[in-house]
Design an enzyme around this catalytic site. Structure first.
Site, PDB file in Angstrom:
ATOM      1  N   ARG A  15       1.075  -0.869   0.106  1.00  0.00           N
ATOM      2  CA  ARG A  15      -0.304   0.241   0.195  1.00  0.00           C
ATOM      3  C   ARG A  15       1.098   1.368   0.156  1.00  0.00           C
ATOM      4  NH1 ARG A  15      -3.842  -1.264   4.732  1.00  0.00           N
ATOM      5  NH2 ARG A  15      -1.659  -2.094   5.606  1.00  0.00           N
ATOM      6  N   LYS A  75       1.447   1.449   7.802  1.00  0.00           N
ATOM      7  CA  LYS A  75       1.597   1.365   8.834  1.00  0.00           C
ATOM      8  C   LYS A  75       2.720   1.867   9.755  1.00  0.00           C
ATOM      9  CE  LYS A  75       0.135  -2.200   9.350  1.00  0.00           C
ATOM     10  NZ  LYS A  75      -1.499  -2.684  10.660  1.00  0.00           N
ATOM     11  N   TYR A  94      -1.200   4.842  10.370  1.00  0.00           N
ATOM     12  CA  TYR A  94      -1.767   3.472  11.542  1.00  0.00           C
ATOM     13  C   TYR A  94      -0.541   3.715  12.580  1.00  0.00           C
ATOM     14  CZ  TYR A  94      -5.957   1.805   8.681  1.00  0.00           C
ATOM     15  OH  TYR A  94      -6.572   2.020   8.220  1.00  0.00           O
ATOM     16  N   HIS A  96      -1.391   2.291  16.157  1.00  0.00           N
ATOM     17  CA  HIS A  96      -1.477   0.563  17.213  1.00  0.00           C
ATOM     18  C   HIS A  96      -0.547   0.690  18.653  1.00  0.00           C
ATOM     19  CE1 HIS A  96      -4.386  -0.215  14.080  1.00  0.00           C
ATOM     20  NE2 HIS A  96      -2.756  -1.209  12.796  1.00  0.00           N
ATOM     21  N   GLU A 118      -6.347   4.954  13.492  1.00  0.00           N
ATOM     22  CA  GLU A 118      -7.410   4.224  14.492  1.00  0.00           C
ATOM     23  C   GLU A 118      -8.066   5.026  15.154  1.00  0.00           C
ATOM     24  OE1 GLU A 118      -4.026   3.530  14.244  1.00  0.00           O
ATOM     25  OE2 GLU A 118      -3.451   2.821  16.203  1.00  0.00           O
ATOM     26  N   ASP A 270      -2.995  -6.984  15.277  1.00  0.00           N
ATOM     27  CA  ASP A 270      -2.523  -5.252  15.885  1.00  0.00           C
ATOM     28  C   ASP A 270      -2.761  -4.737  16.835  1.00  0.00           C
ATOM     29  OD1 ASP A 270      -5.634  -5.258  15.225  1.00  0.00           O
ATOM     30  OD2 ASP A 270      -4.603  -3.510  13.163  1.00  0.00           O
TER      31      ASP A 270
HETATM   32  N1  LIG Z   1      -4.901  -7.555  10.973  1.00  0.00           N
HETATM   33  C1  LIG Z   1      -5.081  -6.179  10.322  1.00  0.00           C
HETATM   34  O1  LIG Z   1      -4.298  -6.621   9.327  1.00  0.00           O
HETATM   35  C2  LIG Z   1      -6.287  -5.189  10.561  1.00  0.00           C
HETATM   36  C3  LIG Z   1      -6.908  -5.279  11.481  1.00  0.00           C
HETATM   37  N2  LIG Z   1      -7.563  -5.112  12.325  1.00  0.00           N
HETATM   38  C4  LIG Z   1      -8.042  -4.565  13.897  1.00  0.00           C
HETATM   39  O2  LIG Z   1      -9.314  -5.408  14.245  1.00  0.00           O
HETATM   40  C5  LIG Z   1      -9.665  -5.166  14.807  1.00  0.00           C
HETATM   41  C6  LIG Z   1     -11.721  -4.977  14.975  1.00  0.00           C
HETATM   42  O3  LIG Z   1     -11.076  -3.420  14.710  1.00  0.00           O
HETATM   43  P1  LIG Z   1     -12.587  -3.292  13.884  1.00  0.00           P
HETATM   44  O4  LIG Z   1     -14.305  -4.299  13.285  1.00  0.00           O
HETATM   45  O5  LIG Z   1     -12.548  -2.361  13.418  1.00  0.00           O
HETATM   46  O6  LIG Z   1     -13.364  -2.463  15.042  1.00  0.00           O
HETATM   47  P2  LIG Z   1     -15.447  -2.259  15.945  1.00  0.00           P
HETATM   48  O7  LIG Z   1     -14.543  -1.300  17.418  1.00  0.00           O
HETATM   49  O8  LIG Z   1     -15.826  -2.148  14.733  1.00  0.00           O
HETATM   50  O9  LIG Z   1     -15.388  -3.460  16.719  1.00  0.00           O
HETATM   51  C7  LIG Z   1     -15.023  -4.445  17.656  1.00  0.00           C
HETATM   52  C8  LIG Z   1     -16.179  -4.721  18.335  1.00  0.00           C
HETATM   53  O10 LIG Z   1     -16.121  -5.622  19.832  1.00  0.00           O
HETATM   54  C9  LIG Z   1     -17.054  -5.847  20.201  1.00  0.00           C
HETATM   55  N3  LIG Z   1     -16.616  -6.320  21.963  1.00  0.00           N
HETATM   56  C10 LIG Z   1     -15.256  -5.943  22.678  1.00  0.00           C
HETATM   57  N4  LIG Z   1     -15.175  -5.834  23.534  1.00  0.00           N
HETATM   58  C11 LIG Z   1     -15.196  -7.314  23.405  1.00  0.00           C
HETATM   59  C12 LIG Z   1     -15.715  -8.366  23.759  1.00  0.00           C
HETATM   60  N5  LIG Z   1     -15.243  -8.931  25.620  1.00  0.00           N
HETATM   61  N6  LIG Z   1     -16.781  -9.456  24.253  1.00  0.00           N
HETATM   62  C13 LIG Z   1     -16.651  -9.713  22.837  1.00  0.00           C
HETATM   63  N7  LIG Z   1     -16.862  -8.425  21.766  1.00  0.00           N
HETATM   64  C14 LIG Z   1     -16.413  -7.650  21.938  1.00  0.00           C
HETATM   65  C15 LIG Z   1     -17.089  -4.393  20.253  1.00  0.00           C
HETATM   66  O11 LIG Z   1     -18.899  -3.991  20.795  1.00  0.00           O
HETATM   67  C16 LIG Z   1     -17.171  -3.955  18.618  1.00  0.00           C
HETATM   68  O12 LIG Z   1     -18.600  -4.022  18.007  1.00  0.00           O
HETATM   69  C17 LIG Z   1      -9.067  -4.093  15.179  1.00  0.00           C
HETATM   70  O13 LIG Z   1      -8.140  -4.587  16.029  1.00  0.00           O
HETATM   71  C18 LIG Z   1      -8.714  -3.990  14.341  1.00  0.00           C
HETATM   72  O14 LIG Z   1      -7.131  -2.836  14.353  1.00  0.00           O
HETATM   73  C19 LIG Z   1      -8.080  -3.276  11.057  1.00  0.00           C
HETATM   74  C20 LIG Z   1      -8.029  -3.973  10.299  1.00  0.00           C
HETATM   75  C21 LIG Z   1      -6.507  -4.985  10.164  1.00  0.00           C
HETATM   76  C1  LIG Z   2      -5.567  -1.559  10.701  1.00  0.00           C
HETATM   77  C2  LIG Z   2      -4.218  -2.450  10.036  1.00  0.00           C
HETATM   78  O1  LIG Z   2      -3.447  -2.793  10.748  1.00  0.00           O
HETATM   79  C3  LIG Z   2      -4.428  -2.287   8.227  1.00  0.00           C
HETATM   80  O2  LIG Z   2      -4.307  -2.132   8.002  1.00  0.00           O
HETATM   81  O3  LIG Z   2      -2.535  -2.624   8.227  1.00  0.00           O
END
Ligand SMILES: NC(=O)C1=CN([C@@H]2O[C@H](COP(=O)(O)OP(=O)(O)OC[C@H]3O[C@@H](n4cnc5c(N)ncnc54)[C@H](O)[C@@H]3O)[C@@H](O)[C@H]2O)C=CC1
Ligand SMILES: CC(=O)C(=O)O
Ligand SMILES: [Mg+2]
Length: 371
Positions: A15, A75, A94, A96, A118, A270
């Site tokens: 990206r 990143k 980002y 994190h 984020e 992340d």
């Molecule tokens: N690995 C990667 O490449 C990427 C990772 N992410 C990560 O994915 C994760 C989720 O992101 P989003 O969906 O955008 O967040 P979001 O805020 O839209 O959704 C998170 C959900 O988790 C729920 N939640 C919180 N604590 C909880 C618990 N104890 N039990 C059950 N549910 C719970 C919340 O109520 C919420 O609905 C983040 O850490 C984000 O940084 C996002 C994009 C890329």
């Molecule tokens: C959100 C994040 O960690 C990514 O887009 O790589």
């Protein structure tokens, strides 16, 4: 303002912080944009494409960092990039930080103004600069999980959707936000049995209205989580407490007791991951096995589909980049509480409460830090 766009250097990260179309918006506003050579090559943009919209090209990252008032990246800055930041320079990307002490310490030392995509919020309680990448990662998590379930990858050898006469896989999605919702769309589309857990009843209501009886929504308690995780063929970790380290909801004991050859995709990696046995992996070597469970824990999943991801990210970040360049960071941040929530570190101070709490630093009110 001079805006710098370095080439991303994380493993298989193609990206880029700004596409030529975004650069054109900035140069039209009278700003200067410096792009590192080949920064857009991974998604088919040549240096000439950037020159055509008014950017100048620098031959390495050091020159971009040295000249720019603001660095726009994708990143979190890697150690060599952190060493190039300077006092008063704006970093917009980002970060994190909550699970990443070395990065946080370096950003403190740099005295730069570090704004994290984020933790920028909106008036609907969403995270507008995280959302597009969560859409991508949520959708990708099902294809990554489907592959992990293949026998040659040490999975159970199970097709997500099954076939007539043979049951589909059970996909358990923890967290029904942006990642969870998009994962559910793909899993339902592929014919899997889908269960989503969240601890916010309004989130469950929205999912129920959207998917009807194609999914099952479950209020997330330790008991419910254990019951469904132990029955799962594929678990998707998509929880988030904005800015904070992810809670470890799936324990090492759960993993031990999951079916041999089942898989987890910990998208929340992340933010440190919501599964106790997770550790961050790269696109070059995305999976590992713990107790016969295949773990996929790539921290930059959208980097695998950079063409889609870069445009999706730019659509969200561009108005904020223009605002910073036009108004300067003080006015841009102080005139918008949602944008101010993105400020994580400034002049050596931590201005994001959950980062300060997770890592044991003093929290400084961003308005005080900006005064
Ligand atoms: N690995 C990667 O490449 C990427 C990772 N992410 C990560 O994915 C994760 C989720 O992101 P989003 O969906 O955008 O967040 P979001 O805020 O839209 O959704 C998170 C959900 O988790 C729920 N939640 C919180 N604590 C909880 C618990 N104890 N039990 C059950 N549910 C719970 C919340 O109520 C919420 O609905 C983040 O850490 C984000 O940084 C996002 C994009 C890329
Ligand atoms: C959100 C994040 O960690 C990514 O887009 O790589
Ligand atoms: Mg087992």
């Amino acid at each position: 303002m001079i805006v710098g766009v370095p080439k991303e250097i994380k493993n298989h990260e193609y990206r880029v912080g700004m596409v030529p179309g975004s650069v054109r918006e900035l140069t039209n506003h009278g700003h200067q944009v410096i792009v590192e050579t080949n920064a857009g090559l991974g998604i088919g943009f040549s240096d000439q494409d950037y020159i055509n919209v008014g950017a100048s090209i620098q031959k390495n990252a050091a020159e971009v960092f040295a000249s720019a008032d603001m660095i726009v990246k994708v990143k979190e800055p890697q150690a060599v990039e952190r060493a190039m930041l300077r006092e008063g320079q704006i970093l917009f990307t980002y970060l994190h930080l909550a699970p990443d002490l070395p990065q946080t310490e370096d950003l403190i030392k740099s005295k730069a103004i570090c704004i994290a995509y984020e933790t920028v919020t909106d008036n609907q309680g969403g995270l507008p600069l995280l959302a597009p990448m969560s859409e991508v990662a949520g959708r990708m998590s099902i294809q990554a999980g489907a592959q992990a379930l293949e026998k040659s990858n040490a999975g159970r050898g199970m097709l997500l959707g099954g076939v007539p006469g043979v049951a589909p896989a059970k996909v358990v999605i923890i967290g029904g936000g942006m990642v969870g919702n998009n994962a559910a769309q793909m899993a339902v589309g592929m014919g899997a049995e889908v269960v989503i857990l969240d601890r916010n009843v309004n989130v469950l209501r929205r999912l129920d209205a959207q998917f009807g009886n194609k999914i099952k929504t479950v209020y997330s308690t330790a008991e419910a989580l254990e019951e469904h995780v132990l029955e799962a063929d594929l678990v998707i970790g998509g929880v988030l407490v904005a800015g904070a380290a992810a809670p470890k909801l799936v324990t090492a004991e759960h993993i031990k007791n999951m079916k041999a050859g089942s898989a987890i995709v910990d998208v929340a990696i992340d933010q440190g991951g919501c599964i106790a046995t997770s550790k961050a992996t790269t696109h070059a070597d995305p999976t590992f096995i713990v107790d016969d469970v295949v773990h996929y824990c790539v921290a930059n999943m959208p980097g695998a589909v950079p063409l889609t991801s870069t445009f999706a990210l730019n659509n969200a970040t561009l108005p904020f980049i223009i605002n910073l360049a036009n108004k300067g960071y003080k006015e841009a941040l102080l005139s918008d509480q949602n944008f101010l929530n993105g400020l994580n570190v400034i002049n050596g101070k931590i201005t994001c409460a959950s980062v300060a709490e997770n890592l044991g630093f003093e929290f400084v009110d961003p308005k005080v830090a900006l005064a």
